[in-house]
Design a protein around this motif. Structure first.
Motif, PDB file in Angstrom:
ATOM      1  N   VAL A  64      -6.390   2.681  -6.566  1.00 26.96           N
ATOM      2  CA  VAL A  64      -5.615   3.758  -5.947  1.00 26.96           C
ATOM      3  C   VAL A  64      -5.238   4.663  -7.111  1.00 26.96           C
ATOM      4  O   VAL A  64      -4.572   4.230  -8.055  1.00 26.96           O
ATOM      5  N   ARG A  88      -2.010   4.671 -11.798  1.00 27.76           N
ATOM      6  CA  ARG A  88      -3.248   4.105 -11.254  1.00 27.76           C
ATOM      7  C   ARG A  88      -3.025   2.617 -10.984  1.00 27.76           C
ATOM      8  O   ARG A  88      -2.426   1.929 -11.796  1.00 27.76           O
ATOM      9  N   SER A  89      -3.553   2.150  -9.857  1.00 27.00           N
ATOM     10  CA  SER A  89      -3.454   0.737  -9.510  1.00 27.00           C
ATOM     11  C   SER A  89      -4.852   0.196  -9.239  1.00 27.00           C
ATOM     12  O   SER A  89      -5.630   0.812  -8.512  1.00 27.00           O
ATOM     13  N   ALA A 111       0.907   6.564  -7.073  1.00 28.71           N
ATOM     14  CA  ALA A 111      -0.228   7.405  -7.465  1.00 28.71           C
ATOM     15  C   ALA A 111       0.100   8.881  -7.247  1.00 28.71           C
ATOM     16  O   ALA A 111      -0.145   9.713  -8.123  1.00 28.71           O
ATOM     17  N   ALA A 112       0.646   9.185  -6.088  1.00 29.31           N
ATOM     18  CA  ALA A 112       0.896  10.583  -5.728  1.00 29.31           C
ATOM     19  C   ALA A 112       2.004  11.216  -6.557  1.00 29.31           C
ATOM     20  O   ALA A 112       1.871  12.358  -7.006  1.00 29.31           O
ATOM     21  N   ILE A 170      -4.714  11.975  -6.767  1.00 33.36           N
ATOM     22  CA  ILE A 170      -5.757  12.863  -6.261  1.00 33.36           C
ATOM     23  C   ILE A 170      -6.318  13.739  -7.380  1.00 33.36           C
ATOM     24  O   ILE A 170      -7.510  14.065  -7.377  1.00 33.36           O
ATOM     25  N   LEU A 228       0.804  -1.224   0.000  1.00 30.74           N
ATOM     26  CA  LEU A 228       0.000   0.000   0.000  1.00 30.74           C
ATOM     27  C   LEU A 228       0.839   1.278   0.000  1.00 30.74           C
ATOM     28  O   LEU A 228       0.576   2.180  -0.806  1.00 30.74           O
ATOM     29  N   PRO A 229       1.853   1.391   0.837  1.00 27.17           N
ATOM     30  CA  PRO A 229       2.648   2.633   0.781  1.00 27.17           C
ATOM     31  C   PRO A 229       3.251   2.874  -0.608  1.00 27.17           C
ATOM     32  O   PRO A 229       3.254   4.007  -1.096  1.00 27.17           O
ATOM     33  N   GLU A 230       3.719   1.824  -1.259  1.00 26.12           N
ATOM     34  CA  GLU A 230       4.283   1.963  -2.603  1.00 26.12           C
ATOM     35  C   GLU A 230       3.202   2.362  -3.615  1.00 26.12           C
ATOM     36  O   GLU A 230       3.424   3.227  -4.464  1.00 26.12           O
ATOM     37  N   LEU A 231       2.029   1.754  -3.515  1.00 29.04           N
ATOM     38  CA  LEU A 231       0.934   2.095  -4.431  1.00 29.04           C
ATOM     39  C   LEU A 231       0.523   3.556  -4.276  1.00 29.04           C
ATOM     40  O   LEU A 231       0.266   4.250  -5.264  1.00 29.04           O
ATOM     41  N   VAL A 232       0.464   4.015  -3.034  1.00 28.47           N
ATOM     42  CA  VAL A 232       0.107   5.421  -2.775  1.00 28.47           C
ATOM     43  C   VAL A 232       1.177   6.348  -3.349  1.00 28.47           C
ATOM     44  O   VAL A 232       0.864   7.358  -3.991  1.00 28.47           O
ATOM     45  N   ASN A 233       2.445   6.033  -3.137  1.00 24.92           N
ATOM     46  CA  ASN A 233       3.523   6.866  -3.680  1.00 24.92           C
ATOM     47  C   ASN A 233       3.497   6.886  -5.199  1.00 24.92           C
ATOM     48  O   ASN A 233       3.708   7.933  -5.816  1.00 24.92           O
TER      49      ASN A 233
END
Length: 81
Positions: A38, A25-26, A19-20, A41, A12-17
């Protein structure tokens, strides 16, 4: 990128990074069924603006066709609320 739910729990932390910062997109799936995503924004904000425009257009159409609208009380009766 597609990941399983079990992979997403770990990453999850990697997926968020991704995306950010990478605008990636995941899609998260369980047993081959896509469940969630994910996304950056900016993508979410765009989707929200598009939805707001669609809702506004629908509201304007409804207001233009007052004879086809139903009251709040009638709606509650219809749907048992």
């Amino acid at each position: 990128m597609k990941v399983s739910l079990s992979q997403a729990r770990i990453a999850l932390p990697e997926l968020v990074n991704r995306a950010a910062y990478g605008k990636e997109r995941s899609v998260i799936s369980r047993r081959g069924t896509e469940l969630a995503a994910v996304i950056p924004i900016e993508d979410l904000r765009l989707l929200e603006r598009l939805q707001d425009r669609r809702d506004l257009a629908a509201a304007k159409r409804r207001l233009a066709n007052k004879d086809k609208t139903i009251s709040h009380a009638a709606m509650k009766r219809k749907y048992g609320l």
